[in-house]
Design an enzyme around this catalytic site. Structure first.
Site, PDB file in Angstrom:
ATOM      1  N   ASN A   7       0.901  -1.165  -0.087  1.00 58.29           N
ATOM      2  CA  ASN A   7      -0.085  -0.063  -0.045  1.00 58.29           C
ATOM      3  C   ASN A   7       0.816   1.288   0.199  1.00 58.29           C
ATOM      4  O   ASN A   7       1.771   1.529   1.077  1.00 58.29           O
ATOM      5  CB  ASN A   7      -0.973   0.055   1.197  1.00 58.29           C
ATOM      6  CG  ASN A   7      -1.847   1.076   1.267  1.00 58.29           C
ATOM      7  OD1 ASN A   7      -1.535   2.264   1.019  1.00 58.29           O
ATOM      8  ND2 ASN A   7      -3.210   1.015   1.723  1.00 58.29           N
ATOM      9  N   ASP A   9       0.009   4.422  -0.139  1.00 61.94           N
ATOM     10  CA  ASP A   9      -0.825   5.620   0.220  1.00 61.94           C
ATOM     11  C   ASP A   9       0.033   6.672   1.020  1.00 61.94           C
ATOM     12  O   ASP A   9       0.051   7.816   0.770  1.00 61.94           O
ATOM     13  CB  ASP A   9      -2.059   5.377   1.482  1.00 61.94           C
ATOM     14  CG  ASP A   9      -3.154   4.773   0.550  1.00 61.94           C
ATOM     15  OD1 ASP A   9      -3.240   4.435  -0.486  1.00 61.94           O
ATOM     16  OD2 ASP A   9      -3.997   4.160   1.605  1.00 61.94           O
ATOM     17  N   HIS A  10       1.132   6.203   2.036  1.00 62.07           N
ATOM     18  CA  HIS A  10       1.887   7.004   2.812  1.00 62.07           C
ATOM     19  C   HIS A  10       2.966   7.616   1.950  1.00 62.07           C
ATOM     20  O   HIS A  10       3.330   8.510   2.414  1.00 62.07           O
ATOM     21  CB  HIS A  10       2.014   6.411   4.071  1.00 62.07           C
ATOM     22  CG  HIS A  10       0.884   5.990   4.901  1.00 62.07           C
ATOM     23  ND1 HIS A  10       0.065   6.951   5.198  1.00 62.07           N
ATOM     24  CD2 HIS A  10       0.622   5.070   5.440  1.00 62.07           C
ATOM     25  CE1 HIS A  10      -0.746   6.367   5.911  1.00 62.07           C
ATOM     26  NE2 HIS A  10      -0.434   5.249   5.736  1.00 62.07           N
ATOM     27  N   ARG A  18       3.283  18.833   1.836  1.00 60.58           N
ATOM     28  CA  ARG A  18       3.578  20.161   1.166  1.00 60.58           C
ATOM     29  C   ARG A  18       2.743  20.483  -0.103  1.00 60.58           C
ATOM     30  O   ARG A  18       3.467  21.562  -0.780  1.00 60.58           O
ATOM     31  CB  ARG A  18       5.138  19.985   1.075  1.00 60.58           C
ATOM     32  CG  ARG A  18       5.940  19.793   2.257  1.00 60.58           C
ATOM     33  CD  ARG A  18       5.901  21.046   2.964  1.00 60.58           C
ATOM     34  NE  ARG A  18       6.891  22.063   2.347  1.00 60.58           N
ATOM     35  CZ  ARG A  18       7.906  22.459   2.437  1.00 60.58           C
ATOM     36  NH1 ARG A  18       8.707  21.540   3.596  1.00 60.58           N
ATOM     37  NH2 ARG A  18       8.488  23.269   1.997  1.00 60.58           N
ATOM     38  N   HIS A  43      -5.839   3.574  -1.617  1.00 58.25           N
ATOM     39  CA  HIS A  43      -7.208   3.960  -0.934  1.00 58.25           C
ATOM     40  C   HIS A  43      -7.595   5.301  -1.430  1.00 58.25           C
ATOM     41  O   HIS A  43      -6.888   6.145  -0.840  1.00 58.25           O
ATOM     42  CB  HIS A  43      -7.173   3.870   0.712  1.00 58.25           C
ATOM     43  CG  HIS A  43      -8.414   4.062   1.359  1.00 58.25           C
ATOM     44  ND1 HIS A  43      -8.437   3.902   2.625  1.00 58.25           N
ATOM     45  CD2 HIS A  43      -9.749   4.516   0.812  1.00 58.25           C
ATOM     46  CE1 HIS A  43      -9.764   3.954   2.811  1.00 58.25           C
ATOM     47  NE2 HIS A  43     -10.472   4.483   1.738  1.00 58.25           N
ATOM     48  N   ARG A  45      -9.730   7.981  -0.789  1.00 57.64           N
ATOM     49  CA  ARG A  45     -10.717   8.464   0.136  1.00 57.64           C
ATOM     50  C   ARG A  45     -11.640   9.458  -0.324  1.00 57.64           C
ATOM     51  O   ARG A  45     -11.065  10.258  -1.030  1.00 57.64           O
ATOM     52  CB  ARG A  45     -10.088   8.751   1.594  1.00 57.64           C
ATOM     53  CG  ARG A  45      -8.942   7.623   2.257  1.00 57.64           C
ATOM     54  CD  ARG A  45      -8.452   8.197   3.433  1.00 57.64           C
ATOM     55  NE  ARG A  45      -9.557   8.336   4.416  1.00 57.64           N
ATOM     56  CZ  ARG A  45      -9.831   7.515   5.543  1.00 57.64           C
ATOM     57  NH1 ARG A  45      -8.870   6.399   5.724  1.00 57.64           N
ATOM     58  NH2 ARG A  45     -10.587   7.608   6.339  1.00 57.64           N
ATOM     59  N   ARG A  49      -7.384  12.518   1.108  1.00 60.75           N
ATOM     60  CA  ARG A  49      -6.184  13.231   1.910  1.00 60.75           C
ATOM     61  C   ARG A  49      -4.876  12.826   1.541  1.00 60.75           C
ATOM     62  O   ARG A  49      -3.911  13.184   1.958  1.00 60.75           O
ATOM     63  CB  ARG A  49      -6.468  12.934   3.210  1.00 60.75           C
ATOM     64  CG  ARG A  49      -6.363  11.121   3.840  1.00 60.75           C
ATOM     65  CD  ARG A  49      -6.324  11.265   5.041  1.00 60.75           C
ATOM     66  NE  ARG A  49      -7.701  11.239   5.814  1.00 60.75           N
ATOM     67  CZ  ARG A  49      -8.063  10.585   6.772  1.00 60.75           C
ATOM     68  NH1 ARG A  49      -7.314   9.789   7.329  1.00 60.75           N
ATOM     69  NH2 ARG A  49      -9.350  10.687   7.132  1.00 60.75           N
ATOM     70  N   HIS A  50      -4.817  11.536   0.783  1.00 62.57           N
ATOM     71  CA  HIS A  50      -3.465  11.085   0.382  1.00 62.57           C
ATOM     72  C   HIS A  50      -3.480  10.650  -1.228  1.00 62.57           C
ATOM     73  O   HIS A  50      -3.114  11.626  -2.100  1.00 62.57           O
ATOM     74  CB  HIS A  50      -2.774  10.067   1.092  1.00 62.57           C
ATOM     75  CG  HIS A  50      -3.862   8.860   1.664  1.00 62.57           C
ATOM     76  ND1 HIS A  50      -4.627   8.442   0.893  1.00 62.57           N
ATOM     77  CD2 HIS A  50      -3.799   8.677   2.903  1.00 62.57           C
ATOM     78  CE1 HIS A  50      -5.265   7.512   1.765  1.00 62.57           C
ATOM     79  NE2 HIS A  50      -5.030   7.507   2.885  1.00 62.57           N
ATOM     80  N   GLU A  70      -8.702   0.350  -2.734  1.00 61.49           N
ATOM     81  CA  GLU A  70      -9.665   0.155  -1.538  1.00 61.49           C
ATOM     82  C   GLU A  70     -10.280   1.471  -1.558  1.00 61.49           C
ATOM     83  O   GLU A  70     -10.081   2.513  -2.103  1.00 61.49           O
ATOM     84  CB  GLU A  70      -8.917   0.533  -0.375  1.00 61.49           C
ATOM     85  CG  GLU A  70      -8.019  -0.671   0.191  1.00 61.49           C
ATOM     86  CD  GLU A  70      -7.160  -0.396   1.614  1.00 61.49           C
ATOM     87  OE1 GLU A  70      -7.348   0.731   2.158  1.00 61.49           O
ATOM     88  OE2 GLU A  70      -6.264  -1.196   1.654  1.00 61.49           O
ATOM     89  N   THR A 101      -8.423   3.227   8.585  1.00 62.45           N
ATOM     90  CA  THR A 101      -9.632   2.566   8.543  1.00 62.45           C
ATOM     91  C   THR A 101      -9.544   1.665   9.964  1.00 62.45           C
ATOM     92  O   THR A 101      -8.803   0.998  10.287  1.00 62.45           O
ATOM     93  CB  THR A 101      -9.401   1.471   7.308  1.00 62.45           C
ATOM     94  OG1 THR A 101      -9.177   1.872   6.105  1.00 62.45           O
ATOM     95  CG2 THR A 101     -10.846   0.842   7.420  1.00 62.45           C
ATOM     96  N   GLU A 151     -10.794  -9.480   3.027  1.00 54.81           N
ATOM     97  CA  GLU A 151      -9.501  -9.253   3.541  1.00 54.81           C
ATOM     98  C   GLU A 151      -9.696  -9.097   5.223  1.00 54.81           C
ATOM     99  O   GLU A 151     -10.524  -8.452   5.787  1.00 54.81           O
ATOM    100  CB  GLU A 151      -8.926  -7.941   3.051  1.00 54.81           C
ATOM    101  CG  GLU A 151      -7.578  -7.548   3.819  1.00 54.81           C
ATOM    102  CD  GLU A 151      -7.022  -6.446   3.194  1.00 54.81           C
ATOM    103  OE1 GLU A 151      -7.275  -5.960   2.163  1.00 54.81           O
ATOM    104  OE2 GLU A 151      -6.183  -5.594   3.921  1.00 54.81           O
ATOM    105  N   HIS A 190      -3.958  -4.785   7.546  1.00 53.90           N
ATOM    106  CA  HIS A 190      -3.771  -3.713   8.541  1.00 53.90           C
ATOM    107  C   HIS A 190      -3.023  -3.775   9.818  1.00 53.90           C
ATOM    108  O   HIS A 190      -3.033  -5.067  10.603  1.00 53.90           O
ATOM    109  CB  HIS A 190      -5.092  -3.631   9.160  1.00 53.90           C
ATOM    110  CG  HIS A 190      -5.562  -2.104   9.353  1.00 53.90           C
ATOM    111  ND1 HIS A 190      -5.029  -1.439  10.491  1.00 53.90           N
ATOM    112  CD2 HIS A 190      -6.020  -0.990   8.704  1.00 53.90           C
ATOM    113  CE1 HIS A 190      -5.333   0.115  10.360  1.00 53.90           C
ATOM    114  NE2 HIS A 190      -5.889   0.001   9.690  1.00 53.90           N
ATOM    115  N   GLY A 191      -1.860  -3.137   9.979  1.00 47.96           N
ATOM    116  CA  GLY A 191      -1.086  -3.130  11.029  1.00 47.96           C
ATOM    117  C   GLY A 191      -0.060  -4.133  11.120  1.00 47.96           C
ATOM    118  O   GLY A 191       0.633  -4.133  12.256  1.00 47.96           O
ATOM    119  N   GLY A 212       1.078  -1.574   4.365  1.00 50.10           N
ATOM    120  CA  GLY A 212       1.514   0.025   3.712  1.00 50.10           C
ATOM    121  C   GLY A 212       2.416   0.236   4.925  1.00 50.10           C
ATOM    122  O   GLY A 212       3.839   0.721   4.276  1.00 50.10           O
TER     123      GLY A 212
END
Ligand code: PXP
Length: 242
Positions: A7, A9-10, A18, A43, A45, A49-50, A70, A101, A151, A190-191, A212
């Site tokens: 993932n 996203d980050h 920025r 993802h 959203r 936001r990303h 996602e 999430t 998932e 997740h995690g 991710g």
């Protein structure tokens, strides 16, 4: 071999900090693939936001492995998915105020809506996965609404310690068995990180993981290539063939 979905996203989170054109998650996805990722997850959203619409459209053209989008069940996002046609869509719950999430999709409690969205996606040729808690009722409901995969949410397992973690792992193991019996492909996410992946990778029914934060966080220090390859090595080390 358990497929590794990364993932990205980050990478977009850093870009958006920025509002610059870099770092580009599209480029990150290519580097992940060059280093052994079997799929790329993003993802889209509601608040963008990303990941944004441009990222989804570009990655639908550039990702050479499997693009997994996602998304919540909102019409606007479903329309984009049906137009862009990623290989796979994973339906997730989404609340604006959440950091990430939280909890799985309540498929049993919103079966009509999920069935309608899953049907639209499948009609567009998209493979449909549902992000759910490892609860038998939710797994069986997922099969009934026409999902092809679940998932299983690994967040409780990842955050718990001691006997609570053992119980959470037992729930994932049982959930995987129930999913496979219901004809669903088993994915986990997740995690998950470099320290907690072992017992999850050892679940025999597991076909894929989506990771991710841990990979992108490690990539800050090691670069994306080593971060992806180290996770690939751990999956291979702990995987138990059925
Ligand atoms: N799977 C789903 C459905 C998610 O929502 C997320 C977070 O975006 C992940 C996997 C990846 O979780 P993490 O970033 O904690 O590895």
């Amino acid at each position: 071999m358990i497929r590794l979905g990364v993932n990205v996203d980050h990478v977009a989170t850093v870009r958006q900090a920025r509002r610059e054109p870099f770092p580009d998650p599209v480029a990150a996805a290519a580097v992940c693939e060059m280093n052994g990722a079997d799929g790329i997850t993003i993802h889209l959203r509601e608040d963008r936001r990303h990941i944004n619409d441009r990222d989804v459209r570009l990655m639908s053209e550039t990702v050479k492995t499997h693009l997994n989008l996602e998304m919540a069940t909102w019409d606007e996002i479903v329309d984009i998915a049906c137009e862009v046609k990623p290989y796979q869509c994973t339906l997730v719950p989404e609340r604006r105020e959440e950091v990430t999430t939280e909890g799985g999709l309540d498929v049993a409690g919103s079966a009509d809506k999920v069935q309608a969205v899953a049907g639209r996606l499948r009609d567009s040729g998209i493979f449909v996965s549902l992000f759910i808690d490892p609860v038998p009722e939710q797994i069986e409901a997922s099969a009934k609404v026409g999902a092809q995969a679940v998932e299983l949410h690994t967040g409780i397992y990842c955050n718990a310690r001691g006997t609570a973690r053992e119980q959470a792992l037992a729930d994932l193991i049982l959930g995987s068995q129930i999913a496979a019996k219901n004809g669903l492909a088993v994915i986990a996410g997740h995690g998950l990180d470099y320290h907690n992946i072992g017992p999850v990778a050892a679940i025999p029914e597991l076909e894929e993981v989506n990771i991710g934060f841990a990979i992108i966080a490690r990539a800050i220090f090691t670069g994306i290539g080593p971060a992806v390859r180290e996770m690939r090595e751990l999956l291979d080390k702990f995987e138990k063939k059925v």
